[in-house]
Design an enzyme around this catalytic site. Structure first.
Site, PDB file in Angstrom:
ATOM      1  N   SER A 179       0.820  -1.322   0.299  1.00 17.56           N
ATOM      2  CA  SER A 179      -0.191  -0.004  -0.271  1.00 17.56           C
ATOM      3  C   SER A 179       0.676   1.459  -0.204  1.00 17.56           C
ATOM      4  O   SER A 179       1.982   1.286   0.620  1.00 17.56           O
ATOM      5  CB  SER A 179      -1.070   0.400   1.526  1.00 17.56           C
ATOM      6  OG  SER A 179      -1.747   1.270   1.748  1.00 17.56           O
ATOM      7  N   TYR A 203      -2.429  -1.682   9.786  1.00 19.28           N
ATOM      8  CA  TYR A 203      -2.489  -1.364   8.626  1.00 19.28           C
ATOM      9  C   TYR A 203      -1.111  -1.061   8.306  1.00 19.28           C
ATOM     10  O   TYR A 203      -0.311  -2.039   7.394  1.00 19.28           O
ATOM     11  CB  TYR A 203      -3.348  -0.461   7.852  1.00 19.28           C
ATOM     12  CG  TYR A 203      -4.013  -1.096   7.296  1.00 19.28           C
ATOM     13  CD1 TYR A 203      -4.019  -1.857   6.269  1.00 19.28           C
ATOM     14  CD2 TYR A 203      -3.549  -0.292   5.716  1.00 19.28           C
ATOM     15  CE1 TYR A 203      -4.972  -1.950   4.507  1.00 19.28           C
ATOM     16  CE2 TYR A 203      -3.633   0.403   4.326  1.00 19.28           C
ATOM     17  CZ  TYR A 203      -4.320  -1.267   3.417  1.00 19.28           C
ATOM     18  OH  TYR A 203      -4.848  -0.847   2.306  1.00 19.28           O
TER      19      TYR A 203
HETATM   20  N1  LIG Z   1      -8.544   0.248  -2.155  1.00 18.72           N
HETATM   21  C1  LIG Z   1      -7.254   0.948  -2.022  1.00 18.72           C
HETATM   22  O1  LIG Z   1      -7.337   1.972  -1.672  1.00 18.72           O
HETATM   23  C2  LIG Z   1      -6.122   0.234  -1.621  1.00 18.72           C
HETATM   24  C3  LIG Z   1      -4.575   1.045  -1.455  1.00 18.72           C
HETATM   25  C4  LIG Z   1      -3.572   0.315  -1.116  1.00 18.72           C
HETATM   26  C5  LIG Z   1      -3.576  -1.064  -0.716  1.00 18.72           C
HETATM   27  N2  LIG Z   1      -5.180  -1.067  -1.058  1.00 18.72           N
HETATM   28  C6  LIG Z   1      -4.686  -2.831  -0.810  1.00 18.72           C
HETATM   29  O2  LIG Z   1      -5.415  -4.034  -2.037  1.00 18.72           O
HETATM   30  C7  LIG Z   1      -5.678  -4.521  -1.337  1.00 18.72           C
HETATM   31  C8  LIG Z   1      -7.041  -5.057  -2.335  1.00 18.72           C
HETATM   32  O3  LIG Z   1      -8.413  -4.345  -1.364  1.00 18.72           O
HETATM   33  P1  LIG Z   1      -9.272  -3.635  -2.407  1.00 18.72           P
HETATM   34  O4  LIG Z   1      -8.939  -2.218  -1.743  1.00 18.72           O
HETATM   35  O5  LIG Z   1      -9.546  -4.658  -3.474  1.00 18.72           O
HETATM   36  O6  LIG Z   1      -9.946  -3.711  -1.184  1.00 18.72           O
HETATM   37  P2  LIG Z   1     -12.103  -5.462  -1.083  1.00 18.72           P
HETATM   38  O7  LIG Z   1     -12.520  -5.314  -0.101  1.00 18.72           O
HETATM   39  O8  LIG Z   1     -12.778  -4.461  -2.274  1.00 18.72           O
HETATM   40  O9  LIG Z   1     -11.223  -6.554  -1.903  1.00 18.72           O
HETATM   41  C9  LIG Z   1     -10.521  -7.034  -0.790  1.00 18.72           C
HETATM   42  C10 LIG Z   1     -11.431  -8.469  -1.132  1.00 18.72           C
HETATM   43  O10 LIG Z   1     -10.066  -9.332   0.128  1.00 18.72           O
HETATM   44  C11 LIG Z   1     -11.013 -10.445   0.289  1.00 18.72           C
HETATM   45  N3  LIG Z   1     -10.534 -10.857   2.372  1.00 18.72           N
HETATM   46  C12 LIG Z   1     -10.819 -10.510   2.876  1.00 18.72           C
HETATM   47  N4  LIG Z   1      -9.970 -11.201   3.757  1.00 18.72           N
HETATM   48  C13 LIG Z   1      -9.792 -12.508   3.343  1.00 18.72           C
HETATM   49  C14 LIG Z   1      -8.958 -13.603   4.000  1.00 18.72           C
HETATM   50  N5  LIG Z   1      -8.731 -13.662   4.937  1.00 18.72           N
HETATM   51  N6  LIG Z   1      -8.492 -14.430   3.040  1.00 18.72           N
HETATM   52  C15 LIG Z   1      -9.067 -13.902   1.834  1.00 18.72           C
HETATM   53  N7  LIG Z   1      -9.797 -13.363   1.346  1.00 18.72           N
HETATM   54  C16 LIG Z   1      -9.922 -12.139   2.554  1.00 18.72           C
HETATM   55  C17 LIG Z   1     -11.839  -9.788   0.826  1.00 18.72           C
HETATM   56  O11 LIG Z   1     -14.132 -10.875   1.174  1.00 18.72           O
HETATM   57  C18 LIG Z   1     -12.460  -8.919  -0.704  1.00 18.72           C
HETATM   58  O12 LIG Z   1     -12.590  -9.723  -2.337  1.00 18.72           O
HETATM   59  C19 LIG Z   1      -5.441  -5.150  -0.277  1.00 18.72           C
HETATM   60  O13 LIG Z   1      -4.905  -6.037   0.082  1.00 18.72           O
HETATM   61  C20 LIG Z   1      -5.649  -3.597   0.357  1.00 18.72           C
HETATM   62  O14 LIG Z   1      -5.191  -3.093   1.340  1.00 18.72           O
HETATM   63  C21 LIG Z   1      -6.120  -0.791  -0.967  1.00 18.72           C
END
Ligand SMILES: NC(=O)c1ccc[n+]([C@@H]2O[C@H](COP(=O)([O-])OP(=O)(O)OC[C@H]3O[C@@H](n4cnc5c(N)ncnc54)[C@H](O)[C@@H]3O)[C@@H](O)[C@H]2O)c1
Length: 283
Positions: free
Chosen positions: A144, A157
Protein backbone atom coordinates in the site's frame (compact mmCIF):
# COMPACT_ATOMS: atom_id res chain seq x y z
CA UNK A 1 1.77 -9.74 -27.56
CA UNK A 2 1.11 -9.61 -23.83
CA UNK A 3 3.69 -11.33 -21.63
CA UNK A 4 0.70 -12.68 -19.73
CA UNK A 5 -0.55 -14.73 -22.66
CA UNK A 6 -0.74 -18.44 -21.82
CA UNK A 7 0.10 -17.95 -18.13
CA UNK A 8 -1.53 -19.72 -15.20
CA UNK A 9 -2.27 -17.04 -12.58
CA UNK A 10 -3.55 -17.10 -9.01
CA UNK A 11 -5.36 -14.11 -7.45
CA UNK A 12 -6.37 -14.01 -3.78
CA UNK A 13 -9.17 -11.76 -2.53
CA UNK A 14 -10.65 -11.80 -6.04
CA UNK A 15 -14.28 -11.46 -4.93
CA UNK A 16 -14.24 -7.68 -5.14
CA UNK A 17 -12.23 -4.52 -5.69
CA UNK A 18 -8.69 -4.71 -7.04
CA UNK A 19 -8.59 -8.53 -6.97
CA UNK A 20 -11.70 -8.82 -9.10
CA UNK A 21 -10.32 -6.22 -11.53
CA UNK A 22 -6.98 -8.08 -11.70
CA UNK A 23 -8.75 -11.34 -12.55
CA UNK A 24 -10.73 -9.60 -15.31
CA UNK A 25 -7.61 -7.95 -16.72
CA UNK A 26 -5.63 -11.20 -16.67
CA UNK A 27 -8.35 -12.92 -18.68
CA UNK A 28 -8.49 -9.96 -21.09
CA UNK A 29 -4.70 -10.11 -21.62
CA UNK A 30 -4.79 -13.78 -22.58
CA UNK A 31 -3.94 -15.71 -19.42
CA UNK A 32 -4.51 -19.43 -19.97
CA UNK A 33 -6.06 -19.92 -16.55
CA UNK A 34 -6.92 -17.82 -13.51
CA UNK A 35 -7.42 -19.36 -10.07
CA UNK A 36 -9.54 -16.98 -7.99
CA UNK A 37 -10.28 -17.25 -4.29
CA UNK A 38 -11.91 -15.24 -1.53
CA UNK A 39 -13.44 -15.77 1.92
CA UNK A 40 -16.78 -14.35 0.78
CA UNK A 41 -18.23 -17.12 -1.36
CA UNK A 42 -21.18 -15.29 -2.99
CA UNK A 43 -18.80 -12.61 -4.31
CA UNK A 44 -16.39 -15.25 -5.52
CA UNK A 45 -19.13 -17.10 -7.37
CA UNK A 46 -20.33 -13.88 -8.96
CA UNK A 47 -16.85 -13.05 -10.25
CA UNK A 48 -16.36 -16.63 -11.48
CA UNK A 49 -19.63 -16.24 -13.43
CA UNK A 50 -18.42 -12.97 -14.96
CA UNK A 51 -15.15 -14.56 -16.09
CA UNK A 52 -16.27 -17.92 -17.42
CA UNK A 53 -16.66 -18.23 -21.17
CA UNK A 54 -14.06 -15.56 -21.94
CA UNK A 55 -11.26 -17.83 -23.07
CA UNK A 56 -9.44 -18.65 -19.83
CA UNK A 57 -10.06 -21.60 -17.54
CA UNK A 58 -11.42 -20.32 -14.20
CA UNK A 59 -10.77 -22.19 -10.97
CA UNK A 60 -12.76 -20.76 -8.05
CA UNK A 61 -12.34 -21.87 -4.44
CA UNK A 62 -13.09 -20.41 -1.03
CA UNK A 63 -9.84 -19.58 0.73
CA UNK A 64 -9.02 -17.75 3.95
CA UNK A 65 -5.44 -16.57 3.40
CA UNK A 66 -4.91 -16.31 7.16
CA UNK A 67 -5.33 -20.10 7.45
CA UNK A 68 -1.88 -21.59 6.84
CA UNK A 69 -3.02 -25.18 6.39
CA UNK A 70 -5.77 -24.09 4.00
CA UNK A 71 -3.31 -22.09 1.87
CA UNK A 72 -0.92 -25.07 1.76
CA UNK A 73 -3.72 -27.40 0.61
CA UNK A 74 -4.94 -24.80 -1.89
CA UNK A 75 -1.47 -24.38 -3.45
CA UNK A 76 -1.13 -28.16 -3.84
CA UNK A 77 -4.60 -28.35 -5.36
CA UNK A 78 -4.09 -25.50 -7.86
CA UNK A 79 -0.65 -26.77 -8.92
CA UNK A 80 -1.98 -30.31 -9.39
CA UNK A 81 -5.02 -29.05 -11.30
CA UNK A 82 -3.08 -26.96 -13.83
CA UNK A 83 0.28 -28.77 -13.75
CA UNK A 84 2.03 -25.38 -13.50
CA UNK A 85 1.62 -22.01 -11.77
CA UNK A 86 3.35 -18.96 -13.26
CA UNK A 87 2.02 -16.00 -11.31
CA UNK A 88 0.68 -15.35 -7.82
CA UNK A 89 -1.08 -12.10 -6.89
CA UNK A 90 -1.21 -11.92 -3.08
CA UNK A 91 -3.96 -9.31 -3.06
CA UNK A 92 -6.41 -10.27 -0.27
CA UNK A 93 -6.47 -7.67 2.45
CA UNK A 94 -8.54 -5.68 4.90
CA UNK A 95 -8.36 -2.18 6.35
CA UNK A 96 -7.88 -2.28 10.09
CA UNK A 97 -9.80 -0.71 12.89
CA UNK A 98 -9.29 3.02 13.16
CA UNK A 99 -8.41 3.42 16.82
CA UNK A 100 -5.33 5.24 18.01
CA UNK A 101 -2.55 3.19 19.56
CA UNK A 102 -3.63 4.39 23.03
CA UNK A 103 -7.06 2.84 22.43
CA UNK A 104 -5.99 -0.12 20.30
CA UNK A 105 -7.05 -3.68 20.95
CA UNK A 106 -5.00 -6.80 20.25
CA UNK A 107 -7.82 -8.38 18.28
CA UNK A 108 -7.54 -5.76 15.56
CA UNK A 109 -3.77 -6.24 15.28
CA UNK A 110 -4.13 -10.02 15.22
CA UNK A 111 -6.77 -9.97 12.48
CA UNK A 112 -5.06 -7.41 10.26
CA UNK A 113 -1.62 -9.00 10.58
CA UNK A 114 -3.11 -12.48 10.04
CA UNK A 115 -4.67 -11.44 6.74
CA UNK A 116 -2.47 -8.65 5.38
CA UNK A 117 0.92 -10.01 6.46
CA UNK A 118 0.59 -13.71 7.22
CA UNK A 119 -1.72 -14.13 4.22
CA UNK A 120 1.07 -12.83 1.98
CA UNK A 121 3.68 -14.98 3.73
CA UNK A 122 1.49 -18.09 3.49
CA UNK A 123 0.80 -17.56 -0.19
CA UNK A 124 4.44 -16.85 -1.00
CA UNK A 125 5.90 -19.79 0.92
CA UNK A 126 3.38 -22.27 -0.43
CA UNK A 127 3.45 -21.15 -4.08
CA UNK A 128 7.09 -20.11 -4.50
CA UNK A 129 8.36 -23.64 -5.28
CA UNK A 130 5.71 -23.87 -8.01
CA UNK A 131 6.67 -20.46 -9.42
CA UNK A 132 10.33 -21.58 -9.54
CA UNK A 133 9.34 -24.89 -11.17
CA UNK A 134 7.42 -23.01 -13.88
CA UNK A 135 10.76 -21.63 -15.15
CA UNK A 136 9.02 -18.29 -15.77
CA UNK A 137 7.45 -17.24 -12.48
CA UNK A 138 6.28 -13.91 -11.10
CA UNK A 139 5.30 -13.12 -7.51
CA UNK A 140 3.21 -10.00 -6.96
CA UNK A 141 2.53 -8.87 -3.38
CA UNK A 142 0.13 -6.04 -2.67
CA UNK A 143 1.33 -3.57 -0.05
CA UNK A 144 0.00 0.00 0.00
CA UNK A 145 0.95 3.64 0.05
CA UNK A 146 0.87 2.82 3.77
CA UNK A 147 3.82 0.52 3.07
CA UNK A 148 5.97 3.68 3.07
CA UNK A 149 3.79 6.32 4.77
CA UNK A 150 2.57 5.79 8.33
CA UNK A 151 -0.65 7.59 9.28
CA UNK A 152 -2.51 8.16 12.55
CA UNK A 153 -5.05 5.46 13.51
CA UNK A 154 -3.71 2.98 10.94
CA UNK A 155 -1.30 1.15 13.24
CA UNK A 156 -2.19 -2.43 12.39
CA UNK A 157 -2.52 -1.69 8.67
CA UNK A 158 0.79 0.21 8.40
CA UNK A 159 2.57 -2.46 10.43
CA UNK A 160 1.43 -5.13 7.99
CA UNK A 161 1.97 -3.14 4.80
CA UNK A 162 5.50 -1.94 5.72
CA UNK A 163 6.32 -5.58 6.50
CA UNK A 164 4.93 -6.80 3.18
CA UNK A 165 7.41 -4.53 1.45
CA UNK A 166 10.37 -5.84 3.49
CA UNK A 167 9.31 -9.44 3.00
CA UNK A 168 8.77 -9.04 -0.74
CA UNK A 169 12.08 -7.28 -1.32
CA UNK A 170 13.82 -10.08 0.60
CA UNK A 171 12.31 -12.66 -1.74
CA UNK A 172 13.35 -10.57 -4.72
CA UNK A 173 16.93 -10.30 -3.52
CA UNK A 174 17.06 -14.08 -3.01
CA UNK A 175 15.65 -14.84 -6.44
CA UNK A 176 18.23 -12.51 -7.99
CA UNK A 177 21.18 -13.76 -5.97
CA UNK A 178 20.34 -17.42 -6.53
CA UNK A 179 19.39 -16.87 -10.18
CA UNK A 180 15.93 -18.38 -9.73
CA UNK A 181 13.47 -17.84 -12.57
CA UNK A 182 10.98 -15.79 -10.53
CA UNK A 183 10.44 -12.06 -10.92
CA UNK A 184 9.11 -10.27 -7.85
CA UNK A 185 7.01 -7.12 -7.64
CA UNK A 186 5.69 -5.18 -4.65
CA UNK A 187 2.61 -3.08 -5.39
CA UNK A 188 1.86 0.15 -3.52
CA UNK A 189 -1.65 1.36 -4.37
CA UNK A 190 -2.81 4.81 -3.37
CA UNK A 191 -6.53 5.38 -2.99
CA UNK A 192 -8.53 2.97 -5.15
CA UNK A 193 -12.33 3.06 -5.30
CA UNK A 194 -13.34 -0.18 -3.57
CA UNK A 195 -15.41 -1.21 -0.56
CA UNK A 196 -12.36 -1.58 1.69
CA UNK A 197 -13.18 1.35 4.02
CA UNK A 198 -16.88 0.46 4.25
CA UNK A 199 -16.05 -3.19 4.95
CA UNK A 200 -13.65 -2.19 7.72
CA UNK A 201 -16.20 0.06 9.39
CA UNK A 202 -18.87 -2.65 9.20
CA UNK A 203 -16.54 -5.33 10.54
CA UNK A 204 -15.42 -3.19 13.49
CA UNK A 205 -18.88 -2.16 14.60
CA UNK A 206 -20.42 -5.63 14.06
CA UNK A 207 -17.66 -7.19 16.14
CA UNK A 208 -18.41 -4.80 18.97
CA UNK A 209 -22.20 -5.01 18.46
CA UNK A 210 -22.73 -1.26 18.15
CA UNK A 211 -23.51 1.52 15.68
CA UNK A 212 -20.61 3.48 14.13
CA UNK A 213 -19.73 6.71 15.92
CA UNK A 214 -20.00 10.04 14.10
CA UNK A 215 -16.18 10.23 13.93
CA UNK A 216 -15.95 6.76 12.37
CA UNK A 217 -18.63 7.62 9.84
CA UNK A 218 -16.83 10.88 8.99
CA UNK A 219 -13.54 9.02 8.45
CA UNK A 220 -15.16 6.37 6.20
CA UNK A 221 -16.94 9.13 4.25
CA UNK A 222 -13.66 11.01 3.80
CA UNK A 223 -12.00 7.88 2.44
CA UNK A 224 -14.91 6.93 0.18
CA UNK A 225 -15.53 10.39 -1.22
CA UNK A 226 -12.10 12.04 -1.25
CA UNK A 227 -9.27 9.52 -1.01
CA UNK A 228 -10.32 6.27 -2.70
CA UNK A 229 -10.67 7.73 -6.19
CA UNK A 230 -8.91 5.60 -8.79
CA UNK A 231 -11.23 3.05 -10.48
CA UNK A 232 -10.20 -0.53 -9.68
CA UNK A 233 -9.91 -1.34 -13.40
CA UNK A 234 -7.31 1.42 -13.78
CA UNK A 235 -5.43 0.07 -10.77
CA UNK A 236 -5.39 -3.44 -12.30
CA UNK A 237 -4.15 -2.07 -15.63
CA UNK A 238 -1.28 -0.25 -13.90
CA UNK A 239 -0.34 -3.38 -11.95
CA UNK A 240 -0.35 -5.63 -15.02
CA UNK A 241 1.60 -3.07 -17.07
CA UNK A 242 4.21 -3.17 -14.30
CA UNK A 243 4.21 -6.97 -14.26
CA UNK A 244 4.67 -7.12 -18.03
CA UNK A 245 7.60 -4.71 -17.77
CA UNK A 246 9.06 -6.61 -14.79
CA UNK A 247 8.96 -3.57 -12.53
CA UNK A 248 10.20 -4.46 -9.02
CA UNK A 249 7.96 -1.82 -7.51
CA UNK A 250 4.65 -0.52 -8.82
CA UNK A 251 3.09 2.61 -7.35
CA UNK A 252 -0.57 2.83 -8.31
CA UNK A 253 -1.98 6.33 -8.78
CA UNK A 254 -0.62 9.87 -8.59
CA UNK A 255 -1.19 9.97 -4.81
CA UNK A 256 1.05 6.91 -4.30
CA UNK A 257 3.77 8.54 -6.43
CA UNK A 258 3.53 11.95 -4.71
CA UNK A 259 3.64 10.43 -1.23
CA UNK A 260 6.60 8.23 -2.21
CA UNK A 261 8.51 11.30 -3.32
CA UNK A 262 7.60 13.20 -0.17
CA UNK A 263 8.72 10.37 2.11
CA UNK A 264 12.00 10.01 0.25
CA UNK A 265 12.70 13.76 0.34
CA UNK A 266 11.60 14.28 3.96
CA UNK A 267 11.82 10.92 5.73
CA UNK A 268 12.08 12.30 9.26
CA UNK A 269 9.30 14.86 8.79
CA UNK A 270 6.80 12.46 7.16
CA UNK A 271 4.99 11.52 10.40
CA UNK A 272 4.57 15.20 11.27
CA UNK A 273 3.16 15.90 7.82
CA UNK A 274 0.83 12.90 8.11
CA UNK A 275 -0.39 14.22 11.47
CA UNK A 276 -1.03 17.72 10.09
CA UNK A 277 -2.79 16.37 7.03
CA UNK A 278 -4.97 14.04 9.08
CA UNK A 279 -5.95 16.85 11.45
CA UNK A 280 -6.87 19.06 8.54
CA UNK A 281 -8.75 16.42 6.56
CA UNK A 282 -10.69 14.67 9.29
CA UNK A 283 -11.55 17.52 11.65
N1 LIG B 1 -8.51 0.34 -2.07
C1 LIG B 1 -7.41 1.01 -1.76
O1 LIG B 1 -7.41 2.24 -1.77
C2 LIG B 1 -6.14 0.27 -1.42
C3 LIG B 1 -4.99 1.04 -1.21
C4 LIG B 1 -3.81 0.40 -0.88
C5 LIG B 1 -3.76 -0.98 -0.80
N2 LIG B 1 -4.90 -1.70 -1.01
C6 LIG B 1 -4.79 -3.16 -0.89
O2 LIG B 1 -5.33 -3.76 -2.04
C7 LIG B 1 -5.79 -5.07 -1.69
C8 LIG B 1 -7.21 -5.25 -2.20
O3 LIG B 1 -8.05 -4.36 -1.50
P1 LIG B 1 -9.39 -3.70 -2.14
O4 LIG B 1 -9.26 -2.25 -2.00
O5 LIG B 1 -9.66 -4.31 -3.45
O6 LIG B 1 -10.45 -4.14 -1.04
P2 LIG B 1 -11.79 -5.03 -1.14
O7 LIG B 1 -12.35 -5.05 0.22
O8 LIG B 1 -12.64 -4.54 -2.26
O9 LIG B 1 -11.21 -6.45 -1.58
C9 LIG B 1 -10.47 -7.27 -0.70
C10 LIG B 1 -10.94 -8.70 -0.88
O10 LIG B 1 -10.17 -9.53 0.02
C11 LIG B 1 -11.08 -10.46 0.60
N3 LIG B 1 -10.58 -10.95 1.88
C12 LIG B 1 -10.65 -10.34 3.08
N4 LIG B 1 -10.12 -11.15 4.03
C13 LIG B 1 -9.73 -12.27 3.40
C14 LIG B 1 -9.12 -13.48 3.83
N5 LIG B 1 -8.85 -13.69 5.14
N6 LIG B 1 -8.83 -14.44 2.92
C15 LIG B 1 -9.15 -14.24 1.61
N7 LIG B 1 -9.75 -13.14 1.14
C16 LIG B 1 -10.02 -12.16 2.03
C17 LIG B 1 -12.38 -9.70 0.76
O11 LIG B 1 -13.49 -10.56 0.91
C18 LIG B 1 -12.42 -8.88 -0.52
O12 LIG B 1 -13.08 -9.57 -1.56
C19 LIG B 1 -5.66 -5.18 -0.18
O13 LIG B 1 -4.48 -5.87 0.14
C20 LIG B 1 -5.57 -3.74 0.28
O14 LIG B 1 -4.91 -3.59 1.50
C21 LIG B 1 -6.08 -1.11 -1.30
Amino acid sequence: MSALRGKVCVVTGAGSGIGRALAHALVARGARAVAISDVVEPNLERVAGELRGRGAEIHAARLDVADRAAVAAYARDVAAHFGVVHQLYNNAGVAGGSRTTLDADYEDYERVLAINLWGVVHGTLEFLPHLVASGDGHLINVSSLNGYLAQPQLGSYCTAKFAVRGFTETVRSEMLRDRKPVRVTVVHPGGVRTDIATNALRHGTEREGREPTAAEQARAKLYNEKLLKLPADDAARIVLDGVEKNRPRVRVGSDAKAVDLLVRLLPAQAPRLAALLDRRLVR
